[in-house]
Design a protein around this motif. Structure first.
Motif, mmCIF file in Angstrom:
data_model
loop_
_atom_site.group_PDB
_atom_site.id
_atom_site.type_symbol
_atom_site.label_atom_id
_atom_site.label_comp_id
_atom_site.label_asym_id
_atom_site.label_seq_id
_atom_site.Cartn_x
_atom_site.Cartn_y
_atom_site.Cartn_z
ATOM 1 N N TYR A 34 7.953 8.506 0.712
ATOM 2 C CA TYR A 34 8.404 8.411 2.102
ATOM 3 C C TYR A 34 8.327 9.754 2.811
ATOM 4 O O TYR A 34 8.297 9.826 4.053
ATOM 5 N N SER A 46 16.379 10.049 -0.694
ATOM 6 C CA SER A 46 16.195 8.591 -0.712
ATOM 7 C C SER A 46 17.270 7.907 -1.550
ATOM 8 O O SER A 46 17.757 6.828 -1.184
ATOM 9 N N SER A 67 19.917 5.184 -0.184
ATOM 10 C CA SER A 67 20.006 3.850 -0.794
ATOM 11 C C SER A 67 21.434 3.502 -1.180
ATOM 12 O O SER A 67 21.809 2.327 -1.211
ATOM 13 N N TYR A 113 8.832 1.762 -6.943
ATOM 14 C CA TYR A 113 9.602 2.985 -7.165
ATOM 15 C C TYR A 113 8.994 4.231 -6.536
ATOM 16 O O TYR A 113 9.707 5.198 -6.255
ATOM 17 N N ARG A 151 8.107 4.688 -3.664
ATOM 18 C CA ARG A 151 8.571 4.878 -2.291
ATOM 19 C C ARG A 151 9.740 5.851 -2.196
ATOM 20 O O ARG A 151 9.968 6.452 -1.139
ATOM 21 N N TYR A 152 10.489 6.016 -3.274
ATOM 22 C CA TYR A 152 11.606 6.966 -3.272
ATOM 23 C C TYR A 152 11.112 8.406 -3.122
ATOM 24 O O TYR A 152 11.882 9.295 -2.779
ATOM 25 N N TYR A 190 9.851 4.382 2.701
ATOM 26 C CA TYR A 190 10.917 3.763 1.905
ATOM 27 C C TYR A 190 11.365 2.496 2.610
ATOM 28 O O TYR A 190 11.953 2.545 3.703
ATOM 29 N N ASN A 191 11.096 1.369 1.986
ATOM 30 C CA ASN A 191 11.403 0.055 2.540
ATOM 31 C C ASN A 191 12.498 -0.586 1.675
ATOM 32 O O ASN A 191 12.273 -0.855 0.492
ATOM 33 N N ARG A 245 12.320 -2.134 -2.762
ATOM 34 C CA ARG A 245 12.867 -1.080 -3.610
ATOM 35 C C ARG A 245 12.249 -1.080 -4.998
ATOM 36 O O ARG A 245 12.258 -0.054 -5.685
#
Length: 352
Positions: free
Chosen positions: A171, A216, A220, A165, A167-168, A157-158, A162
């Motif tokens: 990760y 995540s 965020s 999507y 990555r949510y 998750y970077n 963002r």
């Protein structure tokens, strides 16, 4: 006189039903009780009523009863008879305790096997090995107990990316060091397999994935500049899911308070540690405690209406709907915040 006859009949039936085991009724020895075998066992029961009883108890809808299904049917009939003859309260309470105590533990089964937790853990280990080799090959770094994390991974998750999507969720496959992955894999195997043996893989999978995504999303919202890696959101969802199943199956468990004490002690320690480091020492920590809290909250809320509830009561139905509505509102709010409140976050980077 009639009252004494009713009581004697009831006691005779209860004794008989408790004495008769599946092996005695199972005439063909296949481990299940068919409609005909039940008819031979209860010849006084009308055929349509017998079919109705079997349908109520046949949880897997295979047309016959296994050991647990047969036991539950007999216990339900005994309790119904107890109400008809109006047993003294102490005898009714004793029967009720006998009926439900340990019923949850009877649900443990390796068929189907706990495939979800085993599969997810193997994938996590495989990706960790891949990232380890990449770090050594590209940068010459030796991976230690606490890192370094694969910051450039397409899975992590970077906060600058963002808009990607996936990555949510992905990760969870990225870990920072041997200590990180070892603790997560061991805990999720231990906690997840215990749940899968009762609630089956798909229910546990839903709770776990919701915990990962909630972790995540929570991060965020609270720490919009933080990178995030690890399966801790899912692990904490499993911890809270054990609490959820205790709440919904309290009377069906032998010692539910043991789980409550362990979960409460662990939660107080974890949250207390997070608050201490963040607000007392003000030290920078690599641990994503907010992801832990988000995952745990999702595990409790989603677990209430996803995991098995062996005997549904009226208040549990209301709780089921309340948790469904609350979790939906929280997820929708967090997702909408991420989509529409761009000024809150770091500007996106589209370069590689």
């Amino acid at each position: 006189m009639a009252r004494e006859v009713e009581m004697q009949t009831f006691r005779t039936n209860v004794i008989r039903e408790k004495r008769d085991s599946l092996s005695q009724i199972d005439e063909d020895g296949d481990g299940h009780v068919s409609h005909q075998e039940m008819k031979n066992f209860l010849p006084h029961l009308p055929d349509d009523e017998l079919k109705k009883e079997i349908r109520k108890s046949d949880r897997n809808k295979d047309g016959k009863l296994d050991r647990h299904e047969f036991r539950h049917m007999m216990e339900r009939r005994a309790m119904r008879f107890a109400k008809l003859v109006v047993l003294p309260k102490n005898e009714r309470d004793l029967m009720k305790r006998d009926q439900v105590d340990g019923e949850y533990e009877d649900q443990f089964s390796c068929c189907p096997p706990p495939i979800f937790m085993l599969s997810i853990s193997l994938v996590i280990i495989g990706i960790f090995i891949y990232h380890t080799n990449e770090l050594v090959k590209d940068r010459g770094w030796i991976l230690g107990l606490n890192g370094p994390p694969p910051i450039t991974s397409v899975l992590i998750y970077n906060p600058y990316r963002r808009y990607e999507y996936w990555r949510y969720f992905t990760y969870m496959f990225v870990h920072s060091g041997w200590m990180h992955i070892t603790s997560n894999v061991i805990m999720q195997l231990f906690l997840g397999i215990l749940l899968e043996l009762v609630h089956k893989w798909w229910r546990v999978g839903i709770v776990y994935i919701c915990g990962v995504i909630a972790g995540s999303l929570a991060t965020s919202l609270s720490d919009p500049e933080v990178f995030l890696a690890g399966a801790s959101g899912g692990v904490y969802a499993l911890i809270a899911a054990h609490l959820a199943t205790v709440i919904m199956n309290w009377k069906q468990m032998e010692m539910p308070w043991v789980q409550v004490v362990c979960i409460t002690a662990f939660s107080i320690l974890d949250v207390g540690t997070a608050l201490y480091y963040r607000y007392v020492t003000e030290e920078e920590q690599k641990v994503g405690y907010v992801a832990h809290i988000g995952g745990a909250l999702a595990g409790l809320l989603v677990g209430i209406y996803t995991l098995k509830n062996l005997h549904v009561t009226t208040w549990e139905k209301w709780l089921w709907w309340a948790m469904l509505i609350i979790s939906t509102i929280l997820f929708v709010f967090a997702i909408c915040w991420n989509i529409f409140y761009d000024d809150y976050y770091l500007p996106p980077k589209y370069d590689n």
